[in-house]
Design an enzyme around this catalytic site. Structure first.
Site, PDB file in Angstrom:
ATOM      1  N   ARG A 149      45.911  41.578  10.461  1.00 14.27           N
ATOM      2  CA  ARG A 149      45.338  42.200   9.263  1.00 14.27           C
ATOM      3  C   ARG A 149      45.430  41.433   7.437  1.00 14.27           C
ATOM      4  NH1 ARG A 149      46.801  45.770  13.397  1.00 14.27           N
ATOM      5  NH2 ARG A 149      45.846  46.237  14.322  1.00 14.27           N
ATOM      6  N   LYS A 173      50.688  48.133  11.706  1.00 19.52           N
ATOM      7  CA  LYS A 173      50.815  49.586  12.278  1.00 19.52           C
ATOM      8  C   LYS A 173      51.672  50.328  12.640  1.00 19.52           C
ATOM      9  CE  LYS A 173      46.018  50.122  11.707  1.00 19.52           C
ATOM     10  NZ  LYS A 173      44.154  50.220  11.898  1.00 19.52           N
ATOM     11  N   HIS A 246      39.300  41.198   7.453  1.00 20.64           N
ATOM     12  CA  HIS A 246      38.526  41.636   8.981  1.00 20.64           C
ATOM     13  C   HIS A 246      37.552  40.427   9.525  1.00 20.64           C
ATOM     14  CE1 HIS A 246      41.525  44.998   9.339  1.00 20.64           C
ATOM     15  NE2 HIS A 246      40.659  45.121  10.301  1.00 20.64           N
ATOM     16  N   ARG A 249      39.417  38.006  11.227  1.00 20.83           N
ATOM     17  CA  ARG A 249      40.097  38.740  12.350  1.00 20.83           C
ATOM     18  C   ARG A 249      39.439  38.099  13.305  1.00 20.83           C
ATOM     19  NH1 ARG A 249      44.630  42.005  13.550  1.00 20.83           N
ATOM     20  NH2 ARG A 249      44.015  43.984  14.937  1.00 20.83           N
ATOM     21  N   HIS A 272      46.973  45.240  18.934  1.00 23.72           N
ATOM     22  CA  HIS A 272      46.356  46.748  18.915  1.00 23.72           C
ATOM     23  C   HIS A 272      46.230  47.503  20.481  1.00 23.72           C
ATOM     24  CE1 HIS A 272      41.470  44.724  18.046  1.00 23.72           C
ATOM     25  NE2 HIS A 272      42.418  45.283  17.269  1.00 23.72           N
ATOM     26  N   TYR A 281      35.077  42.620  21.402  1.00 26.79           N
ATOM     27  CA  TYR A 281      34.680  41.627  20.670  1.00 26.79           C
ATOM     28  C   TYR A 281      33.986  41.079  22.461  1.00 26.79           C
ATOM     29  CZ  TYR A 281      37.564  42.126  16.938  1.00 26.79           C
ATOM     30  OH  TYR A 281      37.707  42.883  16.293  1.00 26.79           O
TER      31      TYR A 281
END
Length: 302
Positions: A149, A173, A246, A249, A272, A281
């Protein structure tokens, strides 16, 4: 006018300490709850104990009337669930009014990605003889090579880069760290920038920084600054596309899956928490596999 600041502050403390929530997440929660508090004041409701499922439904109708997307309304409901669950746990309210409120079905947006030809034009857009051009090339190569990110790229420190094994330590995150490998193109671009361009940029700052990516004054780049750099690259490459960080990404994930990487590996590389976040995806890989099948199998077409 009731501000509900005491309950909000307690909830934010809980998010910071117990949930390790990022500043961005906390800001979203705060904004969502301030909408609710404003609505409650309009309705003359002075106590959170007086909020029942009927009040919540009227509030959701109010959100829909503002023509907010289903995704935004879903996020608001998730915020309310967390907030009222916290209040119930702390015995500030008796029951959670959001318990039986269901999330609206959200439209699944297929992530956009760059085609190979577009990427090639982007990679040729920077003048790598200048410090800023070297920096920009390193940003582009690293984002595509790792799928990290922009916020993770912006936080990257010199000690996080290990050229001996070709990995970076990414601070993700929820304070979850992960190691992500990078390839030869990214390695070359990073080395050129760190050992040449960055050495010149860092001398311009009053206080030297260990942050990898610096601005023209030698200070750490902001996430907004990185976005502006990427948009200027698109202009220089004369592409008529809208870039957002993004998208690189998404391109990383799509290309990895197209070339045979398994979903779990891509999930880990992207950081994730849930596999379902990565599964979005697979839409591209399904099309890719179908095209290969139709072009390769002897009895796939007449």
């Amino acid at each position: 006018m009731k501000t509900f600041s005491k309950e909000l502050n307690s909830f934010i403390t809980y998010l910071k300490i117990e949930k390790n929530a990022s500043p961005y997440t906390i800001e979203y929660y705060k904004n969502d709850l301030e909408k609710l508090f404003s609505f409650l004041n309009t309705e003359g409701i002075a106590s959170l104990n007086d909020v029942d499922h009927k009040v919540i439904r009227v509030f959701l109708t109010f959100l829909y009337e503002q023509q907010l997307s289903r995704r935004t309304v879903s996020r608001n409901i998730s915020t309310l669930r967390s907030f009222f669950s916290f209040l119930e746990r702390e015995e500030i309210i008796d029951t959670n009014p959001v318990n039986h409120i269901s999330l609206p079905k959200t439209e699944k947006n297929i992530p956009g990605f760059f085609y190979t030809e577009e990427l090639e034009k982007l990679f040729e857009a920077n003048d790598t003889s200048t410090p800023l051009g070297q920096r920009n090339q390193a940003i582009l190569e690293l984002l595509y090579a790792t799928g990290i990110r922009v916020s993770e790229l912006q936080q990257l420190q010199l000690d996080d880069v290990d050229f001996s094994i070709g990995t970076i330590l990414v601070h993700g995150k929820g304070r979850k760290d992960r190691y992500v490998p990078f390839g030869k193109f990214a390695e070359n671009a990073l080395k050129k920038y760190i050992y040449e361009g960055r050495e010149k940029l860092v001398t311009l700052a009053k206080t030297p920084s260990s942050t990898v990516f610096l601005n023209s004054r030698g200070n750490p780049l902001t996430t907004r600054g990185i976005r502006l750099i990427l948009n200027k690259m698109v202009e220089r490459a004369a592409l008529t596309i809208h870039i957002h960080p993004h998208k690189l990404r998404h391109t990383f994930a799509t290309h990895m899956l197209n070339e045979g990487a398994d979903l779990r590996t891509v999930q880990e590389l992207l950081g994730h928490e849930k596999l379902s976040s990565t599964q979005i995806y697979t839409h591209v890989t399904k099309d890719h596999l179908r095209n290969i099948y139709m072009n390769s199998h002897p009895r796939a077409r007449k």
